[in-house]
Design an enzyme around this catalytic site. Sequence first.
Site, PDB file in Angstrom:
ATOM      1  N   CYS A   1       0.848  -1.191   0.000  1.00  0.00           N
ATOM      2  CA  CYS A   1       0.000   0.000   0.000  1.00  0.00           C
ATOM      3  C   CYS A   1       0.889   1.249   0.000  1.00  0.00           C
ATOM      4  O   CYS A   1       1.993   1.238   0.537  1.00  0.00           O
ATOM      5  CB  CYS A   1      -0.903   0.011   1.231  1.00  0.00           C
ATOM      6  SG  CYS A   1      -2.039   1.417   1.266  1.00  0.00           S
TER       7      CYS A   1
ATOM      8  N   ASP B   1       0.520   3.764   1.665  1.00  0.00           N
ATOM      9  CA  ASP B   1       0.484   4.366   3.009  1.00  0.00           C
ATOM     10  C   ASP B   1       1.898   4.722   3.486  1.00  0.00           C
ATOM     11  O   ASP B   1       2.824   3.910   3.390  1.00  0.00           O
ATOM     12  CB  ASP B   1      -0.161   3.372   3.977  1.00  0.00           C
ATOM     13  CG  ASP B   1      -0.555   4.024   5.290  1.00  0.00           C
ATOM     14  OD1 ASP B   1      -1.768   4.070   5.566  1.00  0.00           O
ATOM     15  OD2 ASP B   1       0.338   4.487   6.018  1.00  0.00           O
TER      16      ASP B   1
ATOM     17  N   ARG C   1       3.115   5.026   6.334  1.00  0.00           N
ATOM     18  CA  ARG C   1       3.563   4.500   7.631  1.00  0.00           C
ATOM     19  C   ARG C   1       4.240   3.140   7.550  1.00  0.00           C
ATOM     20  O   ARG C   1       4.530   2.524   8.573  1.00  0.00           O
ATOM     21  CB  ARG C   1       2.366   4.418   8.587  1.00  0.00           C
ATOM     22  CG  ARG C   1       1.765   5.776   8.911  1.00  0.00           C
ATOM     23  CD  ARG C   1       0.411   5.641   9.571  1.00  0.00           C
ATOM     24  NE  ARG C   1      -0.602   5.128   8.639  1.00  0.00           N
ATOM     25  CZ  ARG C   1      -1.875   4.929   8.960  1.00  0.00           C
ATOM     26  NH1 ARG C   1      -2.286   5.183  10.187  1.00  0.00           N
ATOM     27  NH2 ARG C   1      -2.721   4.464   8.066  1.00  0.00           N
TER      28      ARG C   1
ATOM     29  N   HIS D   1      -2.230  -3.793   5.170  1.00  0.00           N
ATOM     30  CA  HIS D   1      -2.107  -3.413   6.582  1.00  0.00           C
ATOM     31  C   HIS D   1      -3.464  -3.115   7.190  1.00  0.00           C
ATOM     32  O   HIS D   1      -4.361  -2.581   6.527  1.00  0.00           O
ATOM     33  CB  HIS D   1      -1.188  -2.187   6.722  1.00  0.00           C
ATOM     34  CG  HIS D   1      -1.726  -0.962   6.063  1.00  0.00           C
ATOM     35  ND1 HIS D   1      -2.327   0.049   6.761  1.00  0.00           N
ATOM     36  CD2 HIS D   1      -1.808  -0.589   4.750  1.00  0.00           C
ATOM     37  CE1 HIS D   1      -2.714   1.000   5.924  1.00  0.00           C
ATOM     38  NE2 HIS D   1      -2.429   0.637   4.698  1.00  0.00           N
TER      39      HIS D   1
ATOM     40  N   CYS E   1      -6.188   0.168   6.879  1.00  0.00           N
ATOM     41  CA  CYS E   1      -5.942   0.709   5.532  1.00  0.00           C
ATOM     42  C   CYS E   1      -7.100   1.638   5.125  1.00  0.00           C
ATOM     43  O   CYS E   1      -8.262   1.218   5.078  1.00  0.00           O
ATOM     44  CB  CYS E   1      -5.805  -0.435   4.525  1.00  0.00           C
ATOM     45  SG  CYS E   1      -5.401   0.142   2.862  1.00  0.00           S
TER      46      CYS E   1
HETATM   47 CO    CO Z   1      -3.385   1.273   3.021  1.00  0.00          CO
END
Ligand code: CO
Length: 213
Positions: free
Chosen positions: A39, A41, A43, A95, A98
């Site tokens: 992803c 993302d 993090r 994750h 998400c």
């Molecule tokens: Co995500």
Amino acid sequence: MEKIFENNKKWVERKLSEDKDYFNKLAMGQKPRYLYIGCSDSRIPINEVTGTGPGEIFVHRNIANMVVHTDMNLLSVLQYAVEVLKVKDIIVCGHYGCGGVAAAASNKQFGLMDNWLRNIKDVIRLHEQELLSIKDEEQRQRRLVELNIIEQVLNLSKTSIIQNAMQTDNPPRLYGLVYDLKEGLLRDLNVMEQKDCMKRYEHIYNLEQDETN
Ligand code: CO
């Protein structure tokens, strides 16, 4: 942006002090063992999370770690990773928490990305019964994250790129991993061990190569 350039200079100095040929070696070429589909993302710094360095992981990221068969970007990355770099392990990593998965589970419009998230709605439809049986909202979201990862690994196995690679002497292994933002831990969903879901629809998705080619 100043911070970025400043940090970059410090990093170069540190790396060179540890090994003066560090960049020369990396510039010679790459032979990564892993392809990571994760992803976008911010993090999940996958090298940091897995203790790997530059040159070890070939990376493709998009919203909600999707393997969409019309995505030229993903397919190009996949073909290059499998056929040229000959990666050994292909990881789809999602994750918990998400945002993409949560957005797909809602009925709100988010603009252009609704078309991308539509693919996750198909995952929800495929697993509607299981998901509806989970009463706790957070648990249901967590399970949807896992199911989405599993379906994306299956999507990998539906591509001719992976099917052809499976016929070679050194077929890549496929993994579905889930990352827990609250703990920092990766967990293997053992997708390939769930042979049933792989085998059940083989008669539909099998792509045989024309022997005359
Ligand atoms: Co995500």
